[in-house]
Structures are given as structure tokens and as C-alpha cells.
Design a protein around this motif. Structure first.
Motif, PDB file in Angstrom:
ATOM      1  N   LEU A  72       0.734  -1.383  -0.050  1.00 38.11           N
ATOM      2  CA  LEU A  72      -0.057   0.159   0.104  1.00 38.11           C
ATOM      3  C   LEU A  72       0.758   1.274  -0.076  1.00 38.11           C
ATOM      4  O   LEU A  72       0.624   2.193  -0.588  1.00 38.11           O
ATOM      5  N   ALA A  73       2.061   1.273   0.786  1.00 38.07           N
ATOM      6  CA  ALA A  73       2.978   2.287   0.744  1.00 38.07           C
ATOM      7  C   ALA A  73       3.515   2.412  -0.791  1.00 38.07           C
ATOM      8  O   ALA A  73       3.542   3.656  -1.186  1.00 38.07           O
ATOM      9  N   ASP A  76       0.754   4.199  -2.711  1.00 33.16           N
ATOM     10  CA  ASP A  76       0.761   5.676  -2.404  1.00 33.16           C
ATOM     11  C   ASP A  76       1.780   6.365  -3.183  1.00 33.16           C
ATOM     12  O   ASP A  76       1.689   7.466  -3.569  1.00 33.16           O
ATOM     13  N   HIS A  77       2.941   6.002  -3.368  1.00 39.37           N
ATOM     14  CA  HIS A  77       4.191   6.175  -3.764  1.00 39.37           C
ATOM     15  C   HIS A  77       3.729   6.505  -5.249  1.00 39.37           C
ATOM     16  O   HIS A  77       4.234   7.519  -6.065  1.00 39.37           O
ATOM     17  N   ALA A  79       0.983   6.677  -6.811  1.00 38.69           N
ATOM     18  CA  ALA A  79      -0.070   7.655  -7.211  1.00 38.69           C
ATOM     19  C   ALA A  79       0.603   9.222  -7.209  1.00 38.69           C
ATOM     20  O   ALA A  79       0.088  10.025  -7.925  1.00 38.69           O
ATOM     21  N   ARG A  88      -5.584   3.121  -5.514  1.00 40.96           N
ATOM     22  CA  ARG A  88      -5.019   3.870  -4.550  1.00 40.96           C
ATOM     23  C   ARG A  88      -5.667   3.481  -2.992  1.00 40.96           C
ATOM     24  O   ARG A  88      -6.973   3.444  -2.923  1.00 40.96           O
ATOM     25  N   ARG A  91      -6.523   5.420   4.131  1.00 44.63           N
ATOM     26  CA  ARG A  91      -6.093   5.020   5.392  1.00 44.63           C
ATOM     27  C   ARG A  91      -7.195   5.050   6.219  1.00 44.63           C
ATOM     28  O   ARG A  91      -8.399   5.865   6.039  1.00 44.63           O
ATOM     29  N   HIS A  97      -2.536   2.497   7.182  1.00 45.38           N
ATOM     30  CA  HIS A  97      -2.875   1.817   5.783  1.00 45.38           C
ATOM     31  C   HIS A  97      -3.680   0.444   6.055  1.00 45.38           C
ATOM     32  O   HIS A  97      -4.478   0.209   5.302  1.00 45.38           O
TER      33      HIS A  97
END
Length: 322
Positions: A72-73, A76-77, A79, A88, A91, A97
Motif C-alpha cells: 500500500l505504501a 501511495d508512492h 499515485a 489507491r 487510510r 494503511h
């Protein structure tokens, strides 16, 4: 019963769990639709004006929350770093996350929420233009440099992973293999581990991988290609990601490779060692399927062919299996 056996779920109970999980994200759903999934219980969530999402209720026995957080990180990056349409992450109300939600009498589950990606799974063989776009999307994933924080648990597609894949296969299907087939699989795995240990790790061709880039995770939306399901992402040689994709789409490989090369050069490791990365892709996939009893017929049919192919692989010193 496994926590993820959706064929035997109590619909009312699991819907109640889904609503409890959504409350942790501050979402009051208009409707829920149970989706398929091997390792998780997944729902399509209609939240009215707030849009649509995919809620994942994950099995703690199979999924380390820190590994889920890594995928998920990375999303996020991506996106922020690309204009790709991706699932996407959202949270929870605590800013996490992955939300750990307890569902008595079961233990807590890791729960995740991502934005729904519009599109339809491909029906039949993909047209070359979509395969070119698939290659381009993968190249853009590989070109977006992401350095996970040190406290994240990372799936590593390395020599240790290859050895564990073989051990997992043998632990379930060892009795179905004759001595020659067992020796061939061991020989091929030694060749793979020697390669993975010996190659230099260049920033341009080693980093985050999707890890499951194949037609089952493709969506087509009008003229656009999209990829979903980053749950098996990890760190490794970009060449392996390409080999995984080409294992599924081998007849149209040239279109995929042309799309990749349109964005960035093909990794030299793939150009020089495609056969060994293809073998690694087979090994990784078979280890995954070995844990699924419903795949037993496929495994029994496929393992002899893979063993035959592994026997032909040159070993660390150029020697093939006897």
C-alpha cells in the motif's frame, strides 16, 4: 474452515464483519458485494457520493500486516509519482494503511481499503495494442524509484525465496515425483539460486516488482489498460516481473516487450538470462499453487513438464542434469 474459504461463509456474519471494518475507515456503505479471492475476503463497497472501494479482510495466518503495508505504501508512492490509474489506498481513522479489526470469536484481521478501479477483465486473448500498453505500464512501475522504510517487511524474490519455493512444492508433492524429476527440480533451482546470488544489483534493474503481473490482474476500460492486485509485490530483479508476464502471454511476447522498451530499456539480466528467470517464474507460481488443494490436478499434470524443462537448464558451471 479457513478464514478465507468464501464458498462456506455465513453471508450475514461476514457482511457484519465488513461493516465493522469499514467503520474503522469512516465509511458507511450503501451496498456491499462479495468478490472472489484466494487469500482474503474481498468486497466491492458502494459508498454513494464518496465513490466505490474494495475492502479486503485478510487472514492473519497468511498475511503479515507489515508486508501488506509495503504494497500500500508503494501504491501511495506511485499515485504521487505517476499518472497511472491504480487501486489507491485509503487510510483508516488512525492514519494507518492497515487497520487491525477484531471480530470475536476470531482473532483480529488486517483490513485494507483501496479505491475501486473501473474496467473489465479481458475476454480471450488480448489485442497487441493492449499487450504493448501492459509492457509500458510495467516499465513505468519499474522506473518509479521507491525505497521502503526499513521497518517494512519486504517479500524478497531472491535465492532464499527460490529455495523455499522448491521446499514448499516438495513438501506437498514429493510423493508424486520420481527420483529423476526430484533431481531435475533441485538442479534447476540450484541454477536459479546461483544466478540470483551472482548478479550485481543495479538500481536501474533491481527494485520493487508487482510480482503477479498476468492476465488475471488486467483490466480493460475503453481503450485503456490497467493492472490491479499488488498483494504479491516485493523486491527483486525487474527481469523476473517480465518473465512472469510473458509466462502467461508468451504467444504475444513481442508486443509486450516492445511496449516495455518504448518506456525504458529491457533489463540486461532479462536479455542475457531469460530462460532462468522464466524458470524462476514457474517455480514461484507452482509454490503458490502447491498450497491450494483445488489445484492438485493442475499440479500433477504440470510438474513433470516443469521438471523436464529444469533438467535442461545449465547449472552454475554450465552442466545440465543427467
Amino acid at each position: 474452515m479457513s478464514d478465507t474459504d468464501t464458498s462456506r461463509l455465513d453471508g450475514d456474519a461476514v457482511a457484519a464483519e465488513a461493516r465493522a471494518a469499514l467503520a474503522a475507515f469512516g465509511i458507511d456503505p450503501v451496498s456491499l458485494e462479495l468478490l472472489g479471492g484466494l487469500d482474503s475476503i474481498n468486497f466491492r463497497v458502494d459508498a454513494g457520493e464518496r465513490g466505490c472501494y474494495v475492502l479486503g479482510l485478510h487472514d492473519l495466518a497468511r498475511h503479515d500486516p507489515r508486508a501488506i503495508a509495503l504494497s500500500l505504501a508503494w501504491l501511495d508512492h506511485l499515485a504521487l509519482d505517476t499518472d497511472l490509474v491504480l487501486p489507491r489506498p485509503v487510510r483508516d481513522l488512525q492514519g494507518e494503511h492497515v487497520s487491525m479489526v477484531r471480530f470475536p470469536p476470531r482473532r483480529a484481521r488486517p483490513c485494507t481499503l483501496v479505491v475501486w478501479v473501473e474496467g473489465e477483465p479481458p475476454s480471450g486473448a488480448l489485442q497487441d495494442r493492449f499487450l504493448e500498453e501492459a509492457g509500458s505500464v510495467m516499465a513505468r512501475l519499474h522506473g518509479s524509484r521507491f525505497d521502503p522504510p526499513p521497518d517494512f517487511v519486504r517479500r524478497r524474490f531472491d535465492a532464499v525465496h527460490a529455495s523455499r519455493c522448491l521446499s514448499g512444492i516438495v513438501s506437498v508433492y514429493g510423493d508424486a515425483l520420481d527420483a529423476q524429476q526430484s533431481d531435475a527440480l533441485a538442479h534447476g533451482t540450484r541454477a536459479i539460486t546461483a544466478l540470483l546470488d551472482g548478479l550485481p544489483r543495479r538500481a536501474s534493474s533491481f527494485g520493487m516488482l508487482h510480482g503477479d503481473f498476468h492476465a488475471g490482474n488486467y483490466l480493460i476500460h475503453g481503450d485503456a489498460f490497467r493492472v490491479i492486485d499488488f498483494g504479491r509485490c516485493g523486491v527483486g530483479f525487474h527481469a523476473l516481473d517480465i518473465a512472469i508476464a510473458l509466462e502467461v502471454e508468451a504467444p504475444q511476447r513481442e508486443a509486450f516487450l516492445a511496449g516495455y522498451a518504448r518506456v525504458r530499456p529491457l533489463p540486461p539480466e532479462f536479455v542475457e538470462h531469460e530462460h532462468l528467470f522464466t524458470a524462476m517464474a514457474h517455480l514461484d507460481n507452482l509454490a503458490f499453487l502447491a498450497t491450494r488443494p483445488q489445484e492438485r490436478s493442475f499440479m500433477l499434470e504440470t510438474l513433470p513438464r516443469v521438471a523436464e524443462a529444469f533438467a535442461r537448464l545449465p547449472g552454475p558451471h554450465g552442466v545440465r542434469a543427467p
